[in-house]
Design an enzyme around this catalytic site. Sequence first.
Site, PDB file in Angstrom:
ATOM      1  N   GLY A  21      -9.625 -34.487  -5.077  1.00  0.00           N
ATOM      2  CA  GLY A  21      -9.941 -34.830  -6.452  1.00  0.00           C
ATOM      3  C   GLY A  21     -11.319 -33.941  -6.619  1.00  0.00           C
ATOM      4  O   GLY A  21     -12.182 -33.776  -6.052  1.00  0.00           O
TER       5      GLY A  21
ATOM      6  N   HIS B 150     -15.522 -44.181  -3.931  1.00  0.00           N
ATOM      7  CA  HIS B 150     -14.796 -43.915  -2.673  1.00  0.00           C
ATOM      8  C   HIS B 150     -15.653 -43.170  -1.590  1.00  0.00           C
ATOM      9  O   HIS B 150     -15.422 -43.867  -0.500  1.00  0.00           O
ATOM     10  CB  HIS B 150     -13.658 -42.883  -2.905  1.00  0.00           C
ATOM     11  CG  HIS B 150     -12.306 -43.470  -3.486  1.00  0.00           C
ATOM     12  ND1 HIS B 150     -11.589 -44.422  -2.868  1.00  0.00           N
ATOM     13  CD2 HIS B 150     -11.955 -43.248  -4.831  1.00  0.00           C
ATOM     14  CE1 HIS B 150     -10.610 -44.582  -3.874  1.00  0.00           C
ATOM     15  NE2 HIS B 150     -10.653 -44.187  -4.772  1.00  0.00           N
TER      16      HIS B 150
ATOM     17  N   GLU C  81     -13.436 -30.938   0.964  1.00  0.00           N
ATOM     18  CA  GLU C  81     -13.225 -30.822  -0.186  1.00  0.00           C
ATOM     19  C   GLU C  81     -12.273 -29.848  -0.617  1.00  0.00           C
ATOM     20  O   GLU C  81     -12.458 -28.666  -0.474  1.00  0.00           O
ATOM     21  CB  GLU C  81     -14.486 -30.950  -1.324  1.00  0.00           C
ATOM     22  CG  GLU C  81     -15.066 -32.178  -1.608  1.00  0.00           C
ATOM     23  CD  GLU C  81     -16.240 -32.071  -2.527  1.00  0.00           C
ATOM     24  OE1 GLU C  81     -16.151 -31.334  -3.243  1.00  0.00           O
ATOM     25  OE2 GLU C  81     -17.092 -33.139  -2.164  1.00  0.00           O
TER      26      GLU C  81
END
Lengths: 141, 191
Positions: free
Chosen positions: B42, B56, B71
């Site tokens: 994301g 989260h 990431e």
Amino acid sequence: MHFVTGGAFNGKSRWVKEFYQLDGTPHKWISAYHDEPAAELDHSLIILEGIEMMIREWAQAIELGEIRDKWREMLAKWLEWEKEDNNRKIVLIGSDISKGIVPMEAADRKWRDASGWAFQDAAAAADRVDLIWYGISQKIK
Amino acid sequence: MAEGSLIFISGGVRSGKSSFAERTAAELAKKTDGKLHYIASGKAYDPEMEARIQRHQDDREESGLSWTTWEQPSALEEISGSFNYQDIILFDCLTTLLNNELFRAEDGWKNRGFQDKLSSDILRAISEFRQRCRSLIVVSNEVLNEPIGENELVFAYAKILGTLHRNIIEMADEAYLVEAGIPIQMKGEPA
């Protein structure tokens, strides 16, 4: 009669091909995705794929009640045909379109309603129903 | 060395699939004294997404376990060499990754060859992760139970996603569909 449903691109057709070992079995495959009309019953194993697309076409021309009557008539006709010979079978495959947000367009709402009913009627008429989740089958009737 | 286990988890929006995936990863880490890794696909494009990502992250911190976060909004294969047999990897989620990959391609997605390559690249990266790690958990979404429509991009997206799900589940040791917080095991032996 066997009804197979599940989400789009979940491997329903692939599952049917394997389940009925269609590579080595005479059959007729009719696909509404290729604009093929539900045609003559000239094989003892007939597979009709894309029921929801057939219903969509009907929904553009006739009203909800008429769609349901027409579909029930077809189901009844197929059941009759199956009854005449023990080896005969119709397999219906339909993509589930029932779990999204309410569509903006009235025509799409009508299509969705009509498909939902058609699927319920197909499941009621069938003696076996399988739900396919990415290739995994769950026998629900 | 034996390949690691592969677990596929899918569900609707807010079905609790991520929490279930995190619990599963944490249990595996405890059982095997493994290291927890979180691969986030994301990207925060807006405050809503930022808040979602933050929630989260907070959840993972509160769990008291130590997670290493990666990431990786696209090109999973870039980090597939970074793991070893002690690692428990949680990848969340496939739909976002596919989204990012298709948008990154600008008009490239229209090409059938591109679509096939994208899906085989993702599958290969997943296999590579699995080869190296102890366990890989892949999280995805249930989005294929509504009309796909005529939009070419949506159609391509749905088709690739369905193909990925089928292939991943075929490789997986376990597959779960999470409904309202309850995981339903669709593949594998119940633990």
